[in-house]
Motif scaffolding. Sequence first.
Motif, PDB file in Angstrom:
ATOM      1  N   MET A   1     -60.111 -28.038  27.692  1.00 37.58           N
ATOM      2  CA  MET A   1     -58.513 -27.157  27.539  1.00 37.58           C
ATOM      3  C   MET A   1     -58.626 -26.052  27.602  1.00 37.58           C
ATOM      4  N   SER A   2     -59.344 -25.780  28.403  1.00 40.92           N
ATOM      5  CA  SER A   2     -59.354 -24.270  28.359  1.00 40.92           C
ATOM      6  C   SER A   2     -58.871 -24.032  30.085  1.00 40.92           C
ATOM      7  N   HIS A   3     -58.430 -22.568  30.038  1.00 37.12           N
ATOM      8  CA  HIS A   3     -58.010 -22.527  31.258  1.00 37.12           C
ATOM      9  C   HIS A   3     -58.182 -20.941  31.766  1.00 37.12           C
TER      10      HIS A   3
ATOM     11  N   THR B   1     -54.193 -12.504  10.196  1.00 42.30           N
ATOM     12  CA  THR B   1     -54.710 -13.114   8.912  1.00 42.30           C
ATOM     13  C   THR B   1     -54.747 -14.704   9.888  1.00 42.30           C
ATOM     14  N   VAL B   2     -55.991 -15.023  10.185  1.00 39.88           N
ATOM     15  CA  VAL B   2     -56.520 -16.844  10.614  1.00 39.88           C
ATOM     16  C   VAL B   2     -57.227 -17.158  10.246  1.00 39.88           C
ATOM     17  N   ARG B   3     -57.658 -17.613   9.625  1.00 39.10           N
ATOM     18  CA  ARG B   3     -59.173 -19.074   8.884  1.00 39.10           C
ATOM     19  C   ARG B   3     -60.007 -19.156   9.855  1.00 39.10           C
ATOM     20  N   ASN B   4     -61.090 -18.442   9.564  1.00 38.44           N
ATOM     21  CA  ASN B   4     -62.173 -18.805  10.271  1.00 38.44           C
ATOM     22  C   ASN B   4     -62.705 -20.113  10.026  1.00 38.44           C
ATOM     23  N   PRO B   5     -62.691 -21.143  10.950  1.00 40.35           N
ATOM     24  CA  PRO B   5     -63.055 -22.343  10.747  1.00 40.35           C
ATOM     25  C   PRO B   5     -65.011 -22.457  10.147  1.00 40.35           C
ATOM     26  N   ALA B   6     -65.864 -21.367  10.696  1.00 41.05           N
ATOM     27  CA  ALA B   6     -67.244 -21.583  10.899  1.00 41.05           C
ATOM     28  C   ALA B   6     -67.481 -21.004   9.274  1.00 41.05           C
ATOM     29  N   THR B   7     -66.369 -20.145   8.751  1.00 44.22           N
ATOM     30  CA  THR B   7     -67.163 -19.444   7.073  1.00 44.22           C
ATOM     31  C   THR B   7     -65.449 -20.031   5.704  1.00 44.22           C
ATOM     32  N   GLY B   8     -64.635 -20.630   6.480  1.00 44.31           N
ATOM     33  CA  GLY B   8     -63.452 -21.324   5.919  1.00 44.31           C
ATOM     34  C   GLY B   8     -62.577 -20.304   4.802  1.00 44.31           C
ATOM     35  N   ALA B   9     -62.706 -18.938   5.005  1.00 47.59           N
ATOM     36  CA  ALA B   9     -62.325 -17.749   4.931  1.00 47.59           C
ATOM     37  C   ALA B   9     -61.565 -17.012   5.885  1.00 47.59           C
ATOM     38  N   LEU B  10     -60.763 -16.367   4.965  1.00 43.36           N
ATOM     39  CA  LEU B  10     -59.620 -15.777   5.581  1.00 43.36           C
ATOM     40  C   LEU B  10     -60.265 -14.438   6.866  1.00 43.36           C
ATOM     41  N   MET B  11     -59.474 -14.387   7.884  1.00 42.65           N
ATOM     42  CA  MET B  11     -60.485 -12.592   9.043  1.00 42.65           C
ATOM     43  C   MET B  11     -58.907 -12.279   9.603  1.00 42.65           C
TER      44      MET B  11
ATOM     45  N   PRO C   1     -51.724 -16.525  23.445  1.00 45.18           N
ATOM     46  CA  PRO C   1     -53.071 -16.613  22.630  1.00 45.18           C
ATOM     47  C   PRO C   1     -53.978 -17.849  21.886  1.00 45.18           C
ATOM     48  N   GLY C   2     -53.178 -18.628  22.418  1.00 54.15           N
ATOM     49  CA  GLY C   2     -53.563 -20.822  22.340  1.00 54.15           C
ATOM     50  C   GLY C   2     -56.051 -20.653  22.453  1.00 54.15           C
ATOM     51  N   ALA C   3     -55.496 -19.675  24.431  1.00 53.03           N
ATOM     52  CA  ALA C   3     -56.315 -19.210  24.800  1.00 53.03           C
ATOM     53  C   ALA C   3     -57.438 -18.405  24.434  1.00 53.03           C
ATOM     54  N   HIS C   4     -56.710 -17.233  24.361  1.00 50.36           N
ATOM     55  CA  HIS C   4     -57.572 -16.042  24.138  1.00 50.36           C
ATOM     56  C   HIS C   4     -58.195 -15.961  22.781  1.00 50.36           C
ATOM     57  N   GLY C   5     -57.285 -16.916  21.637  1.00 45.81           N
ATOM     58  CA  GLY C   5     -57.949 -17.277  19.748  1.00 45.81           C
ATOM     59  C   GLY C   5     -57.308 -16.442  19.109  1.00 45.81           C
TER      60      GLY C   5
ATOM     61  N   PHE D   1     -48.168 -20.789  20.894  1.00 49.18           N
ATOM     62  CA  PHE D   1     -49.168 -20.811  21.339  1.00 49.18           C
ATOM     63  C   PHE D   1     -49.265 -20.353  22.486  1.00 49.18           C
ATOM     64  N   GLY D   2     -48.562 -21.509  23.388  1.00 47.06           N
ATOM     65  CA  GLY D   2     -48.623 -21.353  24.626  1.00 47.06           C
ATOM     66  C   GLY D   2     -49.321 -22.338  25.021  1.00 47.06           C
ATOM     67  N   PRO D   3     -48.544 -23.340  26.623  1.00 47.45           N
ATOM     68  CA  PRO D   3     -49.009 -24.060  26.719  1.00 47.45           C
ATOM     69  C   PRO D   3     -50.278 -25.118  26.600  1.00 47.45           C
ATOM     70  N   GLN D   4     -51.273 -24.925  26.419  1.00 46.23           N
ATOM     71  CA  GLN D   4     -52.665 -24.850  25.778  1.00 46.23           C
ATOM     72  C   GLN D   4     -53.278 -24.747  24.523  1.00 46.23           C
ATOM     73  N   ILE D   5     -54.155 -25.355  24.142  1.00 49.93           N
ATOM     74  CA  ILE D   5     -54.535 -24.880  23.081  1.00 49.93           C
ATOM     75  C   ILE D   5     -55.943 -25.164  23.647  1.00 49.93           C
ATOM     76  N   ASP D   6     -56.823 -23.548  23.804  1.00 51.84           N
ATOM     77  CA  ASP D   6     -58.238 -24.287  23.475  1.00 51.84           C
ATOM     78  C   ASP D   6     -59.152 -24.690  22.008  1.00 51.84           C
ATOM     79  N   GLU D   7     -60.357 -25.825  22.463  1.00 51.65           N
ATOM     80  CA  GLU D   7     -60.368 -26.485  21.266  1.00 51.65           C
ATOM     81  C   GLU D   7     -60.983 -25.397  20.008  1.00 51.65           C
ATOM     82  N   ARG D   8     -61.873 -24.383  20.561  1.00 54.24           N
ATOM     83  CA  ARG D   8     -62.295 -23.600  19.248  1.00 54.24           C
ATOM     84  C   ARG D   8     -61.154 -22.239  18.150  1.00 54.24           C
ATOM     85  N   VAL D   9     -60.053 -23.256  18.833  1.00 54.81           N
ATOM     86  CA  VAL D   9     -58.723 -22.213  18.426  1.00 54.81           C
ATOM     87  C   VAL D   9     -58.074 -23.502  17.456  1.00 54.81           C
TER      88      VAL D   9
END
Length: 414
Positions: A1-3, A143-153, A134-138, A356-364
Amino acid sequence: MSHPHPPAAHDRGRPADAPYGSASWDFPEPLAVGSAPVPEYGSGSLADLLPTLAAGMGVPGTTAAIPELTPADRNCVFLIDGLGWEQVKAHPDEAPYLHALLGSSRGGTGRPLTAGYPATTATSLASVGTGLPPGAHGLPGYTVRNPATGALMNQLRWQPWTAPGAWQPYPTVFQLAHEAGVHAAQVSSPTFQNTPLTKVALSGGTFHGRLTGEERMDFAAEQLAAGDRSLVYTYYAELDGAGHRYGVASDTWRGQLMYVDRLVQRLAEQLPPRSALYVTADHGMVDVPFDEEHRIDFDADWELRAGVALLGGEGRARHVYAVPGAEDDVLTCWREVLGEQFWIASRDEAIAAGWFGPQIDERVYARLGDVVAAARDDVLIIASEREPKESAMVGNHGSMTPAEQLVPLLEVRS
């Protein structure tokens, strides 16, 4: 899913009779997700600028996504924080040099670019520097949620800290240019030299800290002349600060615009041979009145708070993170309460519409809100208790309206 670089533009969702730059749009009531004017990723967005310039200098791995830009050996991008295309058009007396560049005088041409969604500084700077949406660079919001912590970044201030390379792993266009033998440099405030945002969005080549705008213009011209092929970036932030504090209708903001106009002319008059200067911005801005009709307080509204675990983004571009299992209820409620003033989408609807762009990276993917709310009218979703400073700002940005989404691309060549 990256480019590695933005694919072709997707115009999904923009009304056929309402192109960007149009003076009036016909918005349906209630607003449909597909009616939002999606940024012109792949052909006319901020993410397309540096790859186009680098491709013109023969940098491998870059593509000329804006083909009307004529290649130059030396390219300088001057990014003025908060200077929207609509604001330049509206102030010919305060910005005579910039206003002339809207047409084809002085050897240059002017056109608008779309900032990308959301139209906010951290997102746009990452789009500029990486050449990715944005969907690629992430960095898809203030502010957005960090999936690793569950908190806003907070991606502008990088709080709480997280490893920059893991958060945004792609190389910048400056790095690609430097590796290809192009003289790459950034000339900005010394404050930004070692910030994580600079590292992930604008690093590559050399950073040069200069305190005043005049010093930056003079040194940017020197850096352009330092290589047979040069890619130079310089930046000015104070116009944006004046807009946030006092509004774009204020004397303070207009005074800053007059100063910015002189800076652009100063740099343009020092361009070495075979150079192109591109003046652009990260977003525009709108003033929002201070009343309950225009400033909807999330912290005081039990309906909007129901089922919400985290409120991210900013007043005109919200990421809403639901309590597990409450996603559909939150989406339904926000549409019922705000659907005539905001485009309200589920995460998957916003992705499918290309916000957010044509594609969304999995990590995003999980960084995006379960519900995404983008303002159409001059309204905000403030949070008076948890975001007191942001809630008190006069000028705001983030959404997809022309006043905040359209940014200038003004060209001067030597």
